[in-house]
Design a protein around this motif. Structure first.
Motif, mmCIF file in Angstrom:
data_model
loop_
_atom_site.group_PDB
_atom_site.id
_atom_site.type_symbol
_atom_site.label_atom_id
_atom_site.label_comp_id
_atom_site.label_asym_id
_atom_site.label_seq_id
_atom_site.Cartn_x
_atom_site.Cartn_y
_atom_site.Cartn_z
ATOM 1 N N ARG A 1 47.533 32.998 39.054
ATOM 2 C CA ARG A 1 46.517 33.858 39.683
ATOM 3 C C ARG A 1 45.133 33.364 39.247
ATOM 4 N NH1 ARG A 1 49.787 36.451 43.302
ATOM 5 N NH2 ARG A 1 51.557 37.438 42.213
ATOM 6 N N GLN B 1 42.403 31.068 35.311
ATOM 7 C CA GLN B 1 43.674 31.484 35.897
ATOM 8 C C GLN B 1 44.575 32.104 34.822
ATOM 9 O OE1 GLN B 1 45.690 28.051 37.507
ATOM 10 N NE2 GLN B 1 46.507 27.430 35.530
ATOM 11 N N PHE B 2 45.488 32.904 35.284
ATOM 12 C CA PHE B 2 46.534 33.423 34.410
ATOM 13 C C PHE B 2 47.818 33.449 35.230
ATOM 14 C CE2 PHE B 2 44.782 37.041 36.626
ATOM 15 C CZ PHE B 2 45.894 37.809 36.962
ATOM 16 N N TYR B 3 48.934 33.628 34.546
ATOM 17 C CA TYR B 3 50.222 33.634 35.229
ATOM 18 C C TYR B 3 50.804 35.047 35.233
ATOM 19 C CZ TYR B 3 50.211 28.581 35.396
ATOM 20 O OH TYR B 3 49.894 27.267 35.682
ATOM 21 N N ASP B 4 51.229 35.424 36.421
ATOM 22 C CA ASP B 4 51.843 36.741 36.598
ATOM 23 C C ASP B 4 53.214 36.530 37.248
ATOM 24 O OD1 ASP B 4 52.364 39.449 36.988
ATOM 25 O OD2 ASP B 4 51.193 39.526 38.848
ATOM 26 N N ARG B 5 54.266 36.802 36.457
ATOM 27 C CA ARG B 5 55.647 36.638 36.951
ATOM 28 C C ARG B 5 55.883 35.226 37.519
ATOM 29 N NH1 ARG B 5 55.694 42.179 40.360
ATOM 30 N NH2 ARG B 5 53.532 41.485 40.551
#
Length: 299
Positions: free
Chosen positions: A51, A43-47
């Motif tokens: 995600r 996962q990664f963080y977008d705003r």
């Protein structure tokens, strides 16, 4: 869309495995036809929103090459040790026979019989390792245009009488008009003979278990830009055997089997670059399928 029932089943099974993959985990997955994949969920963080993503990499060819190199080395080491021992033992056994004349008549006969029995076993051991060595030292394919229908017709003819005597139906299921395929006829014929032989033996084993009749059928069909040759048998004996294990060197589903047949088949197909699969159809049959590529030269 565009997938047959078997391909859909394989895809759905792989999707289910991916769906069950925990966040942050990486695993080696295997589909229903034995293809292997490295899958990772992250996962990664977008705003400010997490995600999730999946990374999937097919490793089938890479792992098969590594396995082939490993068992080739193992077979060479075994062959060296076994052949040295067999040669030395043969020499000693021949020398021992010179002492037969020094024994009384009754002992001499038993002595000679025992020595000959050991010599036969020694010879069998040498032939056993030679069969594996021939697979490892298989020459590169010499490609020539080959008409697949004619090759399969010959194989069906060779096995016709033994199948008829056992009450096994051996025939074409369907055969499309197809162009010649560039391949090594001698190697491919040996591989197809093994596939058909295994199918016949599986049906015979089923008969021995009390199931009368049975069939082995062959199909040759166009499939997009290639051809698919499939051998079906009614034994359906694969059970719970994992697909990849079927082609593992020295593994056999037969009692007392040595695993040489499928090892040879896999080596021939891999050296040609032909895709293959061996699995239950889910409808009471086992299917061994080989996909042949067709180039513009073949048309």
């Amino acid at each position: 869309r565009g997938l047959d029932a078997r391909a859909r089943e394989r895809s759905l099974d792989l999707i289910a495995q991916l769906d069950a993959l925990p966040l942050g985990d990486s695993r080696l997955l295997t589909d229903l036809e034995g293809r292997r994949y490295r899958a990772q969920r992250g996962q990664f963080y977008d705003r400010g929103f997490a995600r999730h993503f999946l990374m999937v990499e097919e490793l089938t060819a890479e792992l098969e090459d590594s396995e082939r190199a490993t068992y080739a080395k193992l077979v060479r080491v075994l062959a060296h040790e076994v052949n040295n021992t067999v040669a030395a033992t043969r020499s000693v056994l021949d020398s021992l026979l010179f002492y037969r004349s020094q024994l009384n008549e009754s002992d001499a006969a038993d002595f000679a019989t025992a020595i000959e029995a050991v010599k036969r076993r020694n010879l069998s051991l040498g032939e056993f390792i030679d069969r594996f060595t021939r697979v490892v030292k298989m020459p590169a394919p010499e490609l020539r245009p080959v008409r697949m229908k004619e090759m399969v017709d010959d194989i069906l003819w060779l096995n016709r009488e033994q199948c008829a005597s056992r009450g096994i139906t051996l025939r074409w299921r369907c055969c499309d008009e197809v162009p010649p395929v560039a391949l090594d006829a001698q190697l491919m014929e040996g591989a197809l003979l093994n596939i058909v032989k295994n199918a016949i033996e599986a049906v015979a084993a089923r008969q021995a278990a009390g199931v009368a009749g049975g069939h082995v059928e062959v199909s040759l069909e166009r499939d997009g830009d290639g051809l698919v040759l499939a051998v079906f048998d009614s034994a359906d004996l694969l059970g719970e055997v994992p697909p990849r294990q079927l082609f593992t060197p020295f593994f056999s589903t037969k009692q007392g089997g040595q695993g040489i047949g499928l090892m040879f088949v896999r080596e021939v197909l891999m050296r040609h670059g032909f895709a293959y699969s061996l699995a239950s159809t889910g409808h009471g049959e086992t299917r061994f399928a080989v996909r042949f590529s067709i180039t513009t030269r073949d048309l």
